[in-house]
Design an enzyme around this catalytic site. Structure first.
Site, PDB file in Angstrom:
ATOM      1  N   ASN A 384      39.238 -34.110  50.714  1.00 16.21           N
ATOM      2  CA  ASN A 384      37.960 -33.378  50.608  1.00 16.21           C
ATOM      3  C   ASN A 384      37.372 -32.400  51.655  1.00 16.21           C
ATOM      4  OD1 ASN A 384      35.373 -32.427  49.977  1.00 16.21           O
ATOM      5  ND2 ASN A 384      34.923 -34.134  48.813  1.00 16.21           N
ATOM      6  N   ASP A 385      37.006 -32.807  52.867  1.00 15.42           N
ATOM      7  CA  ASP A 385      36.649 -31.875  53.786  1.00 15.42           C
ATOM      8  C   ASP A 385      37.755 -30.955  54.437  1.00 15.42           C
ATOM      9  OD1 ASP A 385      34.012 -32.549  53.588  1.00 15.42           O
ATOM     10  OD2 ASP A 385      34.286 -34.283  55.124  1.00 15.42           O
ATOM     11  N   VAL A 386      39.138 -31.657  54.574  1.00 14.12           N
ATOM     12  CA  VAL A 386      40.228 -30.974  55.043  1.00 14.12           C
ATOM     13  C   VAL A 386      40.719 -29.768  54.372  1.00 14.12           C
ATOM     14  CG1 VAL A 386      41.021 -33.007  56.458  1.00 14.12           C
ATOM     15  CG2 VAL A 386      41.777 -32.571  54.233  1.00 14.12           C
ATOM     16  N   VAL A 387      40.296 -29.724  53.140  1.00 21.73           N
ATOM     17  CA  VAL A 387      40.474 -28.323  52.325  1.00 21.73           C
ATOM     18  C   VAL A 387      39.582 -27.652  51.860  1.00 21.73           C
ATOM     19  CG1 VAL A 387      42.784 -29.448  51.481  1.00 21.73           C
ATOM     20  CG2 VAL A 387      40.580 -29.788  50.103  1.00 21.73           C
ATOM     21  N   ALA A 425      31.584 -35.078  55.411  1.00 21.15           N
ATOM     22  CA  ALA A 425      30.713 -34.088  56.029  1.00 21.15           C
ATOM     23  C   ALA A 425      29.226 -33.962  55.445  1.00 21.15           C
ATOM     24  CB  ALA A 425      31.351 -32.879  56.247  1.00 21.15           C
TER      25      ALA A 425
END
Length: 459
Positions: A384-387, A425
Site C-alpha cells: 500500500n504505502d510503498v506504492v 500511514a
C-alpha cells in the site's frame, strides 16, 4: 585451558564476523549461517571451560538451563510459520535482552561494583530491561494481541522522556554512590516501564525499524555485559550485533524518509477516518480473475510487488505458481522489494525464498524503479504505502518524500486487495484511482490461485 581459551574466543569471533559477511549475499548465506552456528558452539564451549565456571562446579544447573531453553526454542523455530518470523524475532530479542539484564542484576548484588564497572552494568541493565518490555509490546502488536495503531495520549512524549531522564539520573547516582539499596530496584522498574512507553505509541508501519533498533539495543547490552564480566568475546559479539542493528535502522529510516526521533515519537500509523471514508466515495475500475489472467497472458514483462497483505494471506506459494506459469509462457517476471515492505527487514525476501522463487529475480527498489515505464503490468499484492504516488506530490502527506516503488509508471497496474482501507500511514492511495489501474478485490491467495487456474486452462 586458560592458555587456549583466548584462541577459542578468537575463532568464535572470527566465525561471527564471517557469518555477517557471507550472509550479505544469497549465494553464500547458507555458509554464513553454518559458520555463525560453529562460532556460537565455540563460544559456549569456551565459556563452559572457563576456570571460574569449572571451579564453581555449576554444570548441573547450566545443563538443566540448556535443556529447558532448547525444549522451548527448538519447537518455536520449527513450528513457527514463516509469516510469523517477525513475532519470533521480537521474542528472541526479549529473551536475549532479559538474559543480559538478569546477569547484570546478579552481578550488582554479587560484587557491588563501582566506577566504570558500575557504569557498564547500569547501561547493560537499562538496555536489557527496556528491550525486554519493548520487544514484548512489539510482539503483541505484530501478533495483533495489542492494537497495531499507535496508542497515544496527551503529553505521552513528555512522560516517556521524563521516565527515561529519571532512569539515567538514578544510573548516574549509582555510579557515584552505589551503596543505596533502594536505587537499583527503582532503576529496574523505571527501565521496564520505559520499554513499554517507548513502543506502545509506535504504529505497525514502523515495526521493521523498531525491530532493528531493538536488535541494536540488545547487542549493546551484551557488549556492556562483556565489560562487566571481563569477557572480550561478549564485547565483540555485542558490538557486531549493536552496529548491525543500528545500520539497518538507518537504512529503514532512509527508505521511509524519516528520522529516528520521528519513528520513536511521531505516532506514525494512526489511521485517519477521513481517509478511509473518502476512499469508498471515489470510483475505481475492478477486474475478475479471468480478466486479470487475460491481461497477464498478453504481457511480455511483469513486475510483482509483494507487501504485508501477501504475508497475511500466505499467498507466496501461489505467487510462485503464477511466476512459473508466466515464465513458461515467455513472460519476463521479476519482483520489486521495498526496504520496509512487511513487518521486519527482509520479510518479503524470506517469504519468497520459502516459496523457492529464484533470488536473482528479487530486485531492490533502486535496481528496478527505472524499469517500470517499460513494464507491461505491475502486479501489487498486498502492498500500500510503498506504492503511493502521494509520497512524491503531496508535501502535507505523512509519507511525503518517502522513496516508493514507481508502480504508477507501468503501462497497466493491477492491485490485489481485500478492500479500499488505507495503509498504515492512514491515508488514501492515489494509485487506486488511475485510469490504468485495475483493483482485484479478494483474498490474495485465492485470487492468485484463480488466475493461475485460468492461465493454465488458456494454455
Amino acid at each position: 585451558m586458560g592458555t587456549f581459551l583466548p584462541y577459542i574466543y578468537l575463532l568464535a569471533a572470527l566465525g561471527f564476523i564471517l557469518a555477517i559477511k557471507w550472509m550479505s549475499h544469497p549465494s553464500t548465506a547458507r555458509r554464513g549461517v553454518i559458520i555463525g552456528e560453529l562460532g556460537m558452539v565455540l563460544a559456549v564451549v569456551g565459556t563452559l571451560l572457563r576456570s571460574d565456571v569449572v571451579e564453581g562446579d555449576q554444570y548441573l544447573w547450566i545443563f538443566l538451563a540448556l535443556a529447558i531453553g532448547s525444549a522451548i526454542g527448538a519447537p518455536l523455530a520449527y513450528l513457527m510459520p514463516m509469516t510469523s518470523v517477525p513475532q519470533l524475532t521480537a521474542l528472541s530479542h526479549a529473551f536475549g535482552a532479559l538474559a543480559s539484564a538478569l546477569i547484570g542484576t546478579v552481578e550488582y548484588y554479587r560484587i557491588q561494583p563501582t566506577g566504570f564497572t558500575m557504569g557498564a552494568l547500569a547501561a547493560e541493565t537499562l538496555l536489557g530491561y527496556l528491550t525486554t518490555t519493548a520487544s514484548i509490546i512489539a510482539f503483541g502488536k505484530l501478533q495483533e494481541i495489542l492494537p497495531t495503531r499507535p496508542l497515544t495520549y496527551k503529553g505521552q512524549n513528555i512522560v516517556s522522556l521524563g521516565v527515561l531522564a529519571m532512569t539515567v539520573i538514578l544510573a548516574a547516582v549509582m555510579v557515584v554512590s552505589p551503596g543505596e539499596s533502594w536505587m537499583f530496584p527503582a532503576f529496574i522498574v523505571l527501565s521496564l516501564l520505559f520499554g513499554i512507553l517507548l513502543v506502545t505509541p509506535i504504529g505497525g508501519a514502523d515495526m521493521p525499524t523498531v525491530i532493528a533498533l531493538l536488535n541494536s539495543s540488545a547487542g549493546v547490552a551484551a557488549a556492556a555485559m562483556g565489560f562487566v564480566l571481563d569477557n572480550k568475546l561478549l564485547i565483540i559479539a555485542g558490538a557486531l550485533n549493536g552496529t548491525a542493528g543500528l545500520l539497518l535502522s538507518m537504512i529503514m529510516c532512509k527508505a521511509m524518509n524519516r528520522s529516528f526521533i520521528n519513528v520513536l515519537f511521531g505516532a506514525f500509523g494512526q489511521v485517519q477516518t477521513g481517509a478511509a471514508g473518502s476512499a469508498v466515495q471515489r470510483p475505481v475500475r475492478s477486474a475478475t480473475p479471468e480478466e486479470a489472467a487475460a491481461i497477464l497472458d498478453s504481457a511480455s514483462s511483469v513486475i510483482i510487488i509483494p507487501g504485508y497483505g501477501m504475508a497475511v494471506a500466505q499467498a507466496q506459494h501461489k505467487i510462485r505458481e503464477l511466476y512459473d506459469m508466466l515464465t513458461r509462457k515467455g513472460v519476463n517476471v521479476r519482483f520489486a522489494i521495498h526496504p520496509v515492505a512487511g513487518r521486519m527487514p527482509g520479510h518479503m525476501n524470506v517469504l519468497l525464498a520459502e516459496a523457492d522463487i529464484p533470488y536473482d529475480k528479487l530486485l531492490e527498489m533502486d535496481e528496478i524503479n527505472q524499469d517500470f515505464p517499460v513494464t507491461d503490468v505491475a502486479l501489487v499484492v498486498g502492498a500500500n504505502d510503498v506504492v503511493n504516488p502521494l509520497a512524491r506530490s503531496d508535501q502535507a502527506s505523512p509519507i511525503s518524500g518517502m522513496p516508493i516503488l514507481d508502480a504508477d509508471r507501468a503501462r497497466t497496474v493491477m492491485i490485489i486487495k481485500r478492500g479500499m482501507s488505507p495503509g498504515f500511514a492512514g491515508i488514501d492511495n492515489e494509485l487506486y484511482y488511475l485510469d490504468k489501474t485495475l483493483m482485484l478485490f479478494g483474498d490474495a491467495k485465492g485470487f492468485v490461485g484463480s488466475m493461475v487456474k485460468e492461465l493454465g486452462s488458456s494454455h
